[in-house]
Each structure stands twice: as structure tokens, then as C-alpha cells.
Write an enzyme that holds these catalytic residues in place. Structure first.
Site, PDB file in Angstrom:
ATOM      1  N   LYS A 156      15.305  -8.624 -67.377  1.00  0.00           N
ATOM      2  CA  LYS A 156      15.735  -9.970 -67.763  1.00  0.00           C
ATOM      3  C   LYS A 156      17.255 -10.040 -67.847  1.00  0.00           C
ATOM      4  CE  LYS A 156      11.346 -10.793 -69.873  1.00  0.00           C
ATOM      5  NZ  LYS A 156      10.456 -10.284 -70.868  1.00  0.00           N
ATOM      6  N   GLN A 206      10.173 -10.116 -77.068  1.00  0.00           N
ATOM      7  CA  GLN A 206       9.409  -9.236 -76.179  1.00  0.00           C
ATOM      8  C   GLN A 206       8.149  -8.729 -76.890  1.00  0.00           C
ATOM      9  OE1 GLN A 206      10.251  -8.573 -72.846  1.00  0.00           O
ATOM     10  NE2 GLN A 206       8.199  -7.692 -72.846  1.00  0.00           N
ATOM     11  N   ASP A 258       9.568 -18.853 -72.925  1.00  0.00           N
ATOM     12  CA  ASP A 258       8.442 -18.027 -72.492  1.00  0.00           C
ATOM     13  C   ASP A 258       7.146 -18.851 -72.489  1.00  0.00           C
ATOM     14  OD1 ASP A 258       8.071 -15.499 -71.529  1.00  0.00           O
ATOM     15  OD2 ASP A 258       7.811 -14.528 -73.472  1.00  0.00           O
TER      16      ASP A 258
END
Ligand code: NDP
Length: 286
Positions: free
Chosen positions: A53, A97, A120
């Protein structure tokens, strides 16, 4: 092989090029798109994903902040970090994450991300917005699936789409996005009966179950569009999808490979969501 390849490498590169241009346009308007990634612990897989990322953001000129916290972090401490990022107007997207260590309630942490920064697409509010058709950031993998399907130029409206898998992050949102494209959608899962016959009726088949080579040629309609989301290791330890690529490619009209398909598009869609978030938070259109 008769199928054309839906090349995630080429598509993701195009998406990134577009993102790069939009970042430059946002910068000119005084907005510096910024993604914050929270990494708890040092699990090799999570570290690799986060590095990816960072690399993607750097390539496109998106500022990225990685907040590294120890495996032993408490839920309260992690929540405080997320809440601080939520209030920081210089941060446009927040990604925590996953998975998180056992002492932390994942749902609580994800819910603390405001929908406007939920790049996300994992919060319950985003799921609700997706369901009701309100503006939101679609989860990156299903958004990538739709982008891949659209790249073929085949009309999606009216097609029968079969989604294999009903997870919160892939199957269900993919089904909703396909409905949004006016497909007729069937969702299959581990309790589905006549799965082979259902798949064989699909004009569009999206495989997201996590079983190497599960989808074989007899499950695929001649001329179908096949998107393989699965990420597995085969008996030889090689990365592969849920679709038996060699045999299905003989029958499908379009097929996405693994690696080189959905994974790359997932990464690219995070960048798209981040610049959209930056624009929205500044009342700009992109
Ligand atoms: P989950 O394990 O959360 O969900 C799997 C789904 O597949 C479940 O709905 C399950 O059914 C269904 N399923 C499992 N086995 C079968 C079977 N034999 N027949 C029918 N249905 C079955 O996985 P995810 O959705 O998170 O991920 C799916 C795959 O996609 C994995 O390989 C994962 O690594 C990959 N992935 C790839 C991403 C990318 O960037 N390319 C991103 C995210 C995931 P039930 O609900 O009944 O248990």
C-alpha cells in the site's frame, strides 16, 4: 485457449495513471490526498500488504502514514489512534490492517472509522449504505471485480451473475454491486445445492471461496465472463485462484488470471477510494 484475458496488471496501471493525474489536480486545489494505515504487530503477511500500500501510494503521489503499533496494544489505545485519525482533517482515508490480535474487538475498531474515511469499505455503516444505494466507498476487491468486468466492454445489464462466496468483504458486496449494474444475481455458498448447475447458467461467474481450482470447465457456460478472486496455494505451493484456469479458459469468453488479476485491482481501487475521499471531504468533484 479461446478466452481473452482480463489483465489486472494493465488495468491497474491504467487506474493508477488516472489516480496520479487526479492527485495532481487535487494538489492544485490545495488538497494533498493522504491515506493512514494502522498496522498492529508484525505478522509477515500484514507487513507485506502494508508495504504494498505504501508503494502504491508513493507511485501515485498520495501521502501515506503508517502507524505501527505493538502486538500487545490494548483495544482502548488502538481506538484512540483511530479516533485521532478520524478527527485529523489532513487524513482522508483510514485503513486498519486486519486481522487484529485476539485482545481487540475488530468490529469495534472498524466501526470507529467514519464512513467518509472508510476507504476499505468495511464498516457496518458502509455496508448499510451499499445496501441502500447511498454514496459510499465500495470494498476494494468487489469494486475491482466490477472494474474488470466493465473493462471487457460487454454489457452487464440483464446478465445472470453467479457469485461463489458470501463473505462480508467479497461475496456479499460483489453481489450488491452486480445488482447495481442491473445483473440478475445468484449467490452461492457452502450450503448451496446444485452448485455446478447454477454456475453453468452464469453469464458472469465471480469465484471467491478460497479453494484452489474449484471451478472447473463443466461448471462454466460457453462464452461466460469469469473473474477469479481466490488466492490460494496449489499442491506445488504455487499461487493460484479458485478457477482451474487452463480448462476454463477454453470455454469462457473472458477470464482473469491469478496472480495478475483481482489482487492488483484490489490494490488499485484503494487508491481510487482514497482520492475520492479526499475530494469529497473538500467538497470537490473528481
Ligand atoms: P471467506 O472464507 O470469508 O468466505 C468464503 C466463502 O466461500 C463463504 O461464503 C463460504 O461459504 C464459501 N465457500 C467455501 N467453500 C465453498 C464450497 N466448497 N462451495 C461453495 N461455497 C464455498 O473468504 P473471503 O471471501 O475473504 O475470500 C475468498 C477468497 O478470495 C480467498 O481465497 C481469499 O484469499 C481471496 N481474497 C482475495 C482478495 C484479493 O485481493 N484478490 C481479497 C479478499 C479475499 P459459507 O458462507 O457457507 O461458509
Amino acid at each position: 485457449m479461446s478466452a481473452k484475458i482480463i489483465d489486472g496488471k494493465i488495468l491497474a496501471a491504467q487506474v493508477k495513471e488516472n489516480v496520479k493525474q487526479q492527485v495532481a489536480a487535487l494538489r492544485q486545489k490545495g488538497v494533498n490526498p493522504c491515506l493512514a494505515v494502522v498496522l498492529v504487530g508484525e505478522s509477515p503477511a500484514s507487513v507485506t500488504y502494508v508495504r504494498g500500500k505504501e508503494k502504491d501510494c508513493n507511485e501515485c503521489g498520495i501521502e501515506n502514514r503508517t502507524i505501527r503499533l505493538p502486538e500487545s496494544v490494548s483495544e482502548q489505545e488502538l481506538l484512540a489512534v483511530v479516533q485521532e485519525l478520524a478527527q485529523d482533517s489532513a487524513v482522508h482515508g483510514i485503513l486498519v490492517q486486519l486481522p487484529l490480535p485476539a485482545q481487540i474487538d475488530e468490529r469495534k475498531v472498524i466501526t470507529a472509522i467514519p464512513p467518509l474515511k472508510d476507504v476499505d469499505g468495511f464498516t457496518p455503516e458502509t455496508a448499510g449504505r451499499l445496501m441502500t444505494g447511498e454514496p459510499c466507498f465500495a470494498p476494494c476487491t468487489p469494486a475491482g471485480v466490477i472494474a474488470m468486468l466493465k473493462s471487457t466492454g460487454v454489457e452487464l445489464a440483464g446478465k445472470h451473475a453467479v457469485v461463489l462466496g458470501r463473505s462480508r468483504i467479497v461475496g456479499k458486496p460483489a453481489a450488491l454491486l452486480l445488482l447495481g449494474e442491473n445483473c440478475t444475481v445468484t449467490v452461492c455458498h457452502s450450503k448451496t445445492k446444485n452448485l455446478q448447475q447454477l454456475c453453468a447458467q452464469a453469464d458472469i461467474l465471480v469465484a471467491a471461496i478460497g479453494e484452489a481450482g474449484f471451478v472447473t470447465a463443466d461448471m462454466v457456460k460457453e462464452g461466460a465472463l469469469v473473474i477469479d478472486v481466490g488466492i490460494n496455494r496449489n499442491a506445488e505451493g504455487k499461487l493460484c485462484g479458485d478457477v482451474d484456469f487452463a480448462s476454463v479458459a477454453e470455454k469462457a469468453a473472458w477470464i482473469s488470471p491469478v496472480p495478475g488479476g483481482a489482487g492488483l485491482m484490489t490494490r488499485a481501487m484503494l487508491l481510487v477510494n482514497t482520492i475520492r475521499a479526499a475530494a469529497l471531504q473538500n467538497n470537490l468533484e473528481i
